[in-house]
Design a protein around this motif. Structure first.
Motif, PDB file in Angstrom:
ATOM      1  N   ASP A  53       0.867  -1.171   0.000  1.00 38.99           N
ATOM      2  CA  ASP A  53       0.000   0.000   0.000  1.00 38.99           C
ATOM      3  C   ASP A  53       0.910   1.228   0.000  1.00 38.99           C
ATOM      4  O   ASP A  53       1.557   1.534   1.002  1.00 38.99           O
ATOM      5  CB  ASP A  53      -0.886  -0.027   1.251  1.00 38.99           C
ATOM      6  N   SER A  54       0.971   1.922  -1.133  1.00 38.33           N
ATOM      7  CA  SER A  54       1.916   3.030  -1.263  1.00 38.33           C
ATOM      8  C   SER A  54       1.627   4.182  -0.304  1.00 38.33           C
ATOM      9  O   SER A  54       2.546   4.859   0.160  1.00 38.33           O
ATOM     10  CB  SER A  54       1.940   3.541  -2.702  1.00 38.33           C
ATOM     11  N   GLN A  55       0.351   4.405   0.014  1.00 41.04           N
ATOM     12  CA  GLN A  55       0.013   5.489   0.947  1.00 41.04           C
ATOM     13  C   GLN A  55       0.531   5.175   2.344  1.00 41.04           C
ATOM     14  O   GLN A  55       1.059   6.047   3.029  1.00 41.04           O
ATOM     15  CB  GLN A  55      -1.492   5.718   0.974  1.00 41.04           C
ATOM     16  N   ALA A  56       0.391   3.919   2.747  1.00 39.50           N
ATOM     17  CA  ALA A  56       0.923   3.513   4.057  1.00 39.50           C
ATOM     18  C   ALA A  56       2.451   3.577   4.027  1.00 39.50           C
ATOM     19  O   ALA A  56       3.086   3.950   5.009  1.00 39.50           O
ATOM     20  CB  ALA A  56       0.455   2.102   4.396  1.00 39.50           C
ATOM     21  N   GLY A  57       3.030   3.220   2.882  1.00 40.53           N
ATOM     22  CA  GLY A  57       4.483   3.246   2.758  1.00 40.53           C
ATOM     23  C   GLY A  57       5.055   4.641   2.874  1.00 40.53           C
ATOM     24  O   GLY A  57       6.144   4.827   3.420  1.00 40.53           O
ATOM     25  N   GLU A  58       4.314   5.631   2.407  1.00 43.52           N
ATOM     26  CA  GLU A  58       4.782   7.007   2.473  1.00 43.52           C
ATOM     27  C   GLU A  58       5.006   7.449   3.917  1.00 43.52           C
ATOM     28  O   GLU A  58       5.939   8.205   4.214  1.00 43.52           O
ATOM     29  CB  GLU A  58       3.783   7.934   1.790  1.00 43.52           C
ATOM     30  N   GLN A  59       4.181   6.960   4.820  1.00 44.15           N
ATOM     31  CA  GLN A  59       4.305   7.339   6.230  1.00 44.15           C
ATOM     32  C   GLN A  59       5.607   6.812   6.838  1.00 44.15           C
ATOM     33  O   GLN A  59       6.213   7.458   7.696  1.00 44.15           O
ATOM     34  CB  GLN A  59       3.105   6.805   7.020  1.00 44.15           C
ATOM     35  N   ASN A  60       6.042   5.634   6.377  1.00 43.21           N
ATOM     36  CA  ASN A  60       7.274   5.048   6.906  1.00 43.21           C
ATOM     37  C   ASN A  60       8.519   5.516   6.169  1.00 43.21           C
ATOM     38  O   ASN A  60       9.638   5.233   6.586  1.00 43.21           O
ATOM     39  CB  ASN A  60       7.198   3.513   6.839  1.00 43.21           C
ATOM     40  N   ALA A  61       8.316   6.206   5.042  1.00 42.86           N
ATOM     41  CA  ALA A  61       9.446   6.578   4.188  1.00 42.86           C
ATOM     42  C   ALA A  61      10.203   7.802   4.684  1.00 42.86           C
ATOM     43  O   ALA A  61      11.292   8.091   4.176  1.00 42.86           O
ATOM     44  CB  ALA A  61       8.954   6.818   2.764  1.00 42.86           C
ATOM     45  N   ALA A  62       9.662   8.508   5.657  1.00 41.50           N
ATOM     46  CA  ALA A  62      10.314   9.735   6.133  1.00 41.50           C
ATOM     47  C   ALA A  62      11.735   9.468   6.623  1.00 41.50           C
ATOM     48  O   ALA A  62      12.650  10.260   6.371  1.00 41.50           O
ATOM     49  CB  ALA A  62       9.486  10.368   7.243  1.00 41.50           C
ATOM     50  N   VAL A  63      11.925   8.338   7.286  1.00 41.90           N
ATOM     51  CA  VAL A  63      13.252   8.014   7.816  1.00 41.90           C
ATOM     52  C   VAL A  63      14.256   7.752   6.689  1.00 41.90           C
ATOM     53  O   VAL A  63      15.454   7.938   6.865  1.00 41.90           O
ATOM     54  CB  VAL A  63      13.171   6.785   8.766  1.00 41.90           C
ATOM     55  N   CYS A  64      13.752   7.354   5.530  1.00 42.53           N
ATOM     56  CA  CYS A  64      14.626   7.043   4.391  1.00 42.53           C
ATOM     57  C   CYS A  64      15.125   8.314   3.687  1.00 42.53           C
ATOM     58  O   CYS A  64      16.182   8.306   3.045  1.00 42.53           O
ATOM     59  CB  CYS A  64      13.887   6.181   3.367  1.00 42.53           C
ATOM     60  N   ALA A  65      14.344   9.388   3.808  1.00 38.87           N
ATOM     61  CA  ALA A  65      14.647  10.626   3.081  1.00 38.87           C
ATOM     62  C   ALA A  65      15.984  11.233   3.481  1.00 38.87           C
ATOM     63  O   ALA A  65      16.628  11.918   2.675  1.00 38.87           O
ATOM     64  CB  ALA A  65      13.525  11.643   3.288  1.00 38.87           C
ATOM     65  N   GLY A  66      16.429  10.994   4.699  1.00 36.18           N
ATOM     66  CA  GLY A  66      17.689  11.559   5.169  1.00 36.18           C
ATOM     67  C   GLY A  66      18.874  11.181   4.298  1.00 36.18           C
ATOM     68  O   GLY A  66      19.803  11.962   4.136  1.00 36.18           O
ATOM     69  N   CYS A  67      18.842   9.976   3.731  1.00 36.28           N
ATOM     70  CA  CYS A  67      19.931   9.523   2.859  1.00 36.28           C
ATOM     71  C   CYS A  67      19.523   9.467   1.389  1.00 36.28           C
ATOM     72  O   CYS A  67      20.322   9.792   0.510  1.00 36.28           O
ATOM     73  CB  CYS A  67      20.416   8.135   3.277  1.00 36.28           C
ATOM     74  N   HIS A  68      18.283   9.045   1.137  1.00 35.49           N
ATOM     75  CA  HIS A  68      17.848   8.791  -0.242  1.00 35.49           C
ATOM     76  C   HIS A  68      17.070   9.948  -0.864  1.00 35.49           C
ATOM     77  O   HIS A  68      16.725   9.881  -2.046  1.00 35.49           O
ATOM     78  CB  HIS A  68      17.005   7.513  -0.293  1.00 35.49           C
ATOM     79  N   GLY A  69      16.787  10.976  -0.072  1.00 33.22           N
ATOM     80  CA  GLY A  69      16.049  12.115  -0.592  1.00 33.22           C
ATOM     81  C   GLY A  69      14.549  11.883  -0.604  1.00 33.22           C
ATOM     82  O   GLY A  69      14.076  10.762  -0.431  1.00 33.22           O
ATOM     83  N   GLN A  70      13.807  12.948  -0.785  1.00 31.80           N
ATOM     84  CA  GLN A  70      12.345  12.868  -0.827  1.00 31.80           C
ATOM     85  C   GLN A  70      11.905  11.921  -1.947  1.00 31.80           C
ATOM     86  O   GLN A  70      12.313  12.074  -3.088  1.00 31.80           O
ATOM     87  CB  GLN A  70      11.751  14.255  -1.065  1.00 31.80           C
ATOM     88  N   GLY A  71      11.109  10.942  -1.595  1.00 31.10           N
ATOM     89  CA  GLY A  71      10.635   9.986  -2.579  1.00 31.10           C
ATOM     90  C   GLY A  71      11.709   9.036  -3.080  1.00 31.10           C
ATOM     91  O   GLY A  71      11.498   8.283  -4.029  1.00 31.10           O
ATOM     92  N   GLY A  72      12.870   9.079  -2.452  1.00 32.44           N
ATOM     93  CA  GLY A  72      13.968   8.199  -2.855  1.00 32.44           C
ATOM     94  C   GLY A  72      14.607   8.586  -4.167  1.00 32.44           C
ATOM     95  O   GLY A  72      15.317   7.788  -4.777  1.00 32.44           O
TER      96      GLY A  72
END
Length: 202
Positions: free
Chosen positions: A23-42
């Protein structure tokens, strides 16, 4: 009536399989921690050695997240980041990043011809197959097979991964044996050229 219901259930199941279980919408909520290295939206990592995650392919992304969480693929920078996430969380993250647009980089014009020749035709003399055979001529990957989309990926990251496969440092995953065999036949100059070409491929 039972046949109709069974048909609908089967149809829905096949659609879910085709589009992944995340579920991409649910995934967006967990993706914030990834943005620090991979940038917004990876899409824009802070360093070239970090991969772009956007549009890589949901199956590939999910498999890599599982491998990292379970310690099969060791990435020091990600130690502990996925530990509290459920399998569904990982599927959701994969779906989210897969739906994001890849931002294409700029290939080095001096390496473009050599890189294109390797990507599209391989090197028959040394037994290197064409990258396009698995990763698509346009770099779009092969979602059912779990082969990642490469077009636009950071050249520095691609170089690092090809050398890791060549040296046996990256040896886990269903397709690792294929990549290790391919990379073992590539020279440093070939890796540099094809990595640069991939970065500008769209």
């Amino acid at each position: 009536m039972k046949k109709l219901i069974a048909g609908v259930v089967l149809g829905v199941g096949l659609v879910a399989m085709a589009h992944g279980a995340g579920d991409s919408q649910a995934g967006e909520q967990n993706a914030a921690v990834c943005a620090g290295c991979h940038g917004q939206g990876g899409a824009k990592p802070i360093m070239g050695v970090y991969p772009k995650l956007s549009g890589l392919g949901e199956k590939y992304l999910y498999n890599q997240l599982v491998a990292i969480k379970e310690g099969e693929r060791v990435i020091p920078e990600m130690t502990g980041l996925l530990g509290s996430m459920s399998d569904q969380d990982l599927q959701d993250l994969a779906a989210y990043f897969n739906e994001q647009d890849m931002v294409v980089s700029q290939a080095d014009p001096k390496l473009a011809d050599k890189g294109a020749a390797l990507y599209r035709g391989g090197n028959m003399a040394t037994g290197v197959p064409a990258c396009a055979g698995c990763h698509n001529p346009r770099g779009n990957g092969n979602e059912p097979a779990g082969y990642p989309a490469l077009g636009g990926q950071n050249a520095e990251y691609v170089t690092k991964q090809l050398k890791a496969y060549r040296e046996g440092a990256r040896s886990t995953g269903a397709n690792a044996a294929i990549m290790m065999d391919v990379a073992s036949k590539l020279t440093d100059a070939e890796i540099e050229a094809v990595s640069s070409y991939i970065s500008g491929l769209n």
